[in-house]
Design a protein around this motif. Structure first.
Motif, PDB file in Angstrom:
ATOM      1  N   CYS A 180      13.422  49.637  52.701  1.00 34.97           N
ATOM      2  CA  CYS A 180      14.076  50.910  52.392  1.00 34.97           C
ATOM      3  C   CYS A 180      14.493  51.638  53.670  1.00 34.97           C
ATOM      4  O   CYS A 180      15.536  52.296  53.703  1.00 34.97           O
ATOM      5  CB  CYS A 180      13.146  51.792  51.564  1.00 34.97           C
ATOM      6  SG  CYS A 180      12.885  51.222  49.870  1.00 34.97           S
ATOM      7  N   TYR A 204      14.562  56.993  54.263  1.00 31.24           N
ATOM      8  CA  TYR A 204      14.473  55.829  53.386  1.00 31.24           C
ATOM      9  C   TYR A 204      15.588  55.886  52.338  1.00 31.24           C
ATOM     10  O   TYR A 204      16.038  56.958  51.937  1.00 31.24           O
ATOM     11  CB  TYR A 204      13.118  55.784  52.677  1.00 31.24           C
ATOM     12  CG  TYR A 204      11.945  55.888  53.633  1.00 31.24           C
ATOM     13  CD1 TYR A 204      11.473  54.773  54.308  1.00 31.24           C
ATOM     14  CD2 TYR A 204      11.330  57.120  53.862  1.00 31.24           C
ATOM     15  CE1 TYR A 204      10.411  54.866  55.193  1.00 31.24           C
ATOM     16  CE2 TYR A 204      10.272  57.240  54.743  1.00 31.24           C
ATOM     17  CZ  TYR A 204       9.813  56.102  55.408  1.00 31.24           C
ATOM     18  OH  TYR A 204       8.773  56.213  56.290  1.00 31.24           O
ATOM     19  N   ILE A 246      16.982  53.764  48.629  1.00 36.83           N
ATOM     20  CA  ILE A 246      16.875  52.730  47.599  1.00 36.83           C
ATOM     21  C   ILE A 246      18.289  52.389  47.158  1.00 36.83           C
ATOM     22  O   ILE A 246      19.014  53.239  46.623  1.00 36.83           O
ATOM     23  CB  ILE A 246      16.024  53.206  46.405  1.00 36.83           C
ATOM     24  CG1 ILE A 246      14.586  53.446  46.866  1.00 36.83           C
ATOM     25  CG2 ILE A 246      16.062  52.179  45.277  1.00 36.83           C
ATOM     26  CD1 ILE A 246      13.687  54.038  45.796  1.00 36.83           C
TER      27      ILE A 246
END
Length: 707
Positions: free
Chosen positions: A228, A241, A243
């Motif tokens: 991530c 991070y 996703i």
């Protein structure tokens, strides 16, 4: 699998040697217009520059026009040689340029490549219209068909049939006014699909879920968190991070995220990526494409696009497809309900009796349930699925055992991206059979999904060996760490290589008929069948080795892992059935009934309710707004083919199991009767010749899925 976005309708082919016209000679400095000095005639990406593509297309299109004009202006009576073979030859250079360029539009679409694509697509569609509705050309083709069809044999007869029927299906027999309307529709659909591809890729990239705190990623483990972090860096670093959203509705990462609010964000980012909730709305494009397709079918005399499209397939009619699907739905539905109840009951053991399972919870609690019941998890098995070992010791090893192929890495072959690899494929007689490329890691310039295609198809006519590639979207580990796969990603690699084998093992006279040039509801069979090798113990033991120690997966873990393959598989079947029925729903309507963009979401819900598949717990694998197979690719009214061909694949796997799963004699039989033959004969007869079955047996599908 994705159908190559090239000018397939003119039946062209690349070749190791090409004769160039005087017009081309003036542009010898363009490597796309020169005979490649690379082995196999492979593209020389060390020399090709982005600026080469547009002039190469202009030259190749003009050459195609000139070649067609020569056929039309011939004063000789039309024959197979001077008309059909000349037509087959007419666009070889265009095919060569197109295959290279459109590989990049799918896998390495920089802004510059995207700008060129916007210019090239209308040029190609205009040329296709010119050829499809060229009355003097079709008249010569029809003369050959009328005079020589019954005297030709084998691939010559099949080539003539395919060319003649394609012209008829494209509208060659239409009156002038309807021809003009078909031309306009073709141009508009081409433009809309270009818009769709650009918009969906951008929407999917923009759907990234940004995460500020490491603790919000609890459950992923250090490797997942590092991934991530890497994804965030590669996408601009708006947060520490990120996703990344993949092409399907459900996201595999949800199985590991402890944070329920984050699971919800990820799921909603996926389902709303292109429905207007956020920055993008593809519904207007989908609605207009569906309406134009329906109008095309009506012009050609069909009640809807599905009836028009399915005529060339094994299924033949929408009624046959629906009969197949409804039988599956009736058997699947109670199993799906029981599966959902079991997961919710399991979740309530820890979350309380009032807990209501949501679609973004399903993967999470199913994974925990699998861990408790079978004592196995993705984190436990992924260290044994190193992408390099899966490729060399799994995918290639199976092809060696069954078909006698060996693979030699070629580090001297120029590549379009450093993540790629190239392999020379050597047959059991020691002769070179093909060149195979693989490009397995995701990046922002690559569209989602996985596919097979080729820089050149096999053709004896032009002494051309196949140059085939596979593309996937696996996560690439940070530098110095092994890239590990889920089981689903392992089977995807085997799947796409099944398509590759269909191209690699092709042994046909003509480019138009070779390799994967078969009906959609047959083309997915070799790939689905090849997945079966992933779990055969001898193959599994050869590639499932720990990424650090090299030790094979322990016997107890292997047993638990293989048992888990069919754990709660109703979901996978249900999401596929739902997507299939959505595809058909859009393409079974007359043009006047196609819903507007504003009604598209409501139509989707109604269509699923009507056939008994509306289930918030099991949404379609692809919803309308991001159903690229159907609105951006070649699977309109054809997504059912994944389930249809799974039946064929299971039947073929049963034959292998009876004769010996890795029996070379059976592999040779498969080569001779199916994989080498392309579209040179009747597809059902090929299936029968290998299996001995007059018809596929659908009853084995649910059993094979553990249902």
């Amino acid at each position: 699998m994705k159908i190559t976005k090239i000018f397939m309708s003119i039946g062209v082919a690349s070749a190791l040697t090409m004769q160039f016209s005087a017009c081309q000679q003036a542009q010898r400095e363009n490597p796309l217009l020169q005979e490649s000095t690379i082995a196999f005639g492979a593209p020389d990406f060390s020399k090709i520059q982005t600026s080469d593509y547009l002039p190469a297309f202009e030259t190749a299109i003009q050459q195609t026009r000139d070649n067609i004009q020569k056929i039309v202006e011939s004063e000789d009576s039309a024959t197979f040689e001077n008309t059909i073979l000349a037509y087959e030859e007419s666009g070889r250079l265009l095919d060569h340029v197109s295959r290279i360029f459109f590989a990049l539009t799918e896998a390495e679409k920089t802004p510059e490549i995207g700008d060129i694509e916007k210019k090239v697509q209308p040029m190609l569609t205009e040329l296709e219209n010119e050829i499809s509705f060229n009355k003097p050309l079709f008249e010569r083709i029809r003369q050959v068909y009328d005079k020589q069809h019954d005297t030709l044999t084998g691939e010559d007869q099949k080539l003539l049939e395919e060319i003649y029927k394609d012209f008829v299906r494209n509208g060659a027999l239409l009156p002038d006014d309807k021809m003009e309307r078909m031309k306009a529709i073709n141009l508009r659909i081409s433009d809309l699909q270009q818009q769709w591809g650009d918009q969906l890729q951008e929407a999917t990239n923009n759907a990234v879920v940004w995460v500020d705190k490491k603790e919000d990623l609890a459950g992923l483990g250090e490797a997942g968190i590092a991934q991530c972090q890497k994804d965030a860096e590669s996408r601009g670093g708006k947060a520490p991070y990120a996703i990344v959203i993949v092409n399907t509705t459900q996201q595999a990462i949800l199985a590991n995220l402890d944070n329920r609010d984050l699971r919800k964000r990820v799921f909603e980012a996926s389902i709303h990526r292109a429905d207007g909730t956020g920055q993008s709305n593809t519904f207007p494009i989908a609605s207009e494409i569906a309406k134009l397709r329906a109008e095309q079918a009506e012009i050609m005399g069909y009640p809807n696009y599905a009836a028009y499209s399915l005529e060339k397939t094994m299924a033949k009619t929408p009624e046959n497809v629906y009969a197949f699907l409804k039988n599956l739905i009736s058997q699947y539905s109670p199993k799906a309900d029981a599966e959902t109840k079991a997961i919710e009951d399991f979740a309530r053991q820890t979350e309380g009796a009032d807990f209501q399972l949501q679609p973004y919870d399903r993967f999470y609690y199913s994974a925990k349930m699998k861990k408790q019941l079978l004592n196995v998890s993705d984190d436990e098995v992924k260290p044994y699925f190193n992408v390099d070992s899966v490729l060399i010791n799994g995918v290639f090893y199976a092809a060696n055992r069954v078909y006698g192929l060996t693979f030699k890495e070629r580090t001297d072959i120029p590549l379009y991206h450093p993540d790629m690899k190239a392999f020379e494929v050597i047959d059991k007689d020691g002769k070179t059979k093909a060149l195979f490329y693989c490009d397995y890691f995701r990046r922002p310039t690559k569209r989602g999904g996985a596919w097979m295609d080729g820089f050149a198809k096999q053709s004896r006519q032009w002494n051309q060996l196949p140059i085939i590639f596979n593309v996937c979207n696996n996560a690439k580990a940070p530098e110095g760490q092994p890239s590990l796969l889920t089981w689903d990603e392992v089977t995807t690699m085997f799947h796409e290589f099944g398509h590759a084998l269909h191209g690699i093992l092709s042994d046909c006279q003509y480019n138009r008929l070779s390799g994967t040039s078969v009906a959609r509801d047959f083309v997915e069979m070799p790939s689905q069948f090849n997945e079966s090798f992933a779990s055969i113990p001898e193959i599994f033991d050869h590639y499932a080795r720990h990424c650090e120690t090299g030790e094979p997966m322990p016997a107890d873990l292997k047993e638990r892992m293989l048992k888990s393959i069919n754990f709660q598989t109703a979901y996978a079947l249900g999401e596929n059935l739902a997507a299939t029925c959505l595809d058909l729903a859009w393409h079974m309507l007359p043009s006047k009934d196609i819903p507007t963009a504003e009604k598209a979401a409501e139509f989707e819900t109604q269509a699923l309710r009507q056939i008994g598949l509306f289930n918030p717990q099991i949404p379609p694998r692809y919803s309308t707004s991001y159903f690229n197979h159907v609105f951006g690719g070649g699977y309109a009214a054809g997504y059912y083919s994944y389930l249809w061909t799974e039946v064929l694949a299971v039947n073929i796997a049963d034959v292998f199991a009876k004769r010996g799963a890795l029996d070379p004699a059976t592999g040779q039989d498969m080569r001779d009767k199916i994989l080498s033959r392309g579209n040179t004969g009747d597809l059902m007869q090929m299936f029968t010749d290998f299996t001995g079955m007059a018809q596929p047996d659908a009853s084995s599908l649910l059993k094979a899925r553990g249902l």
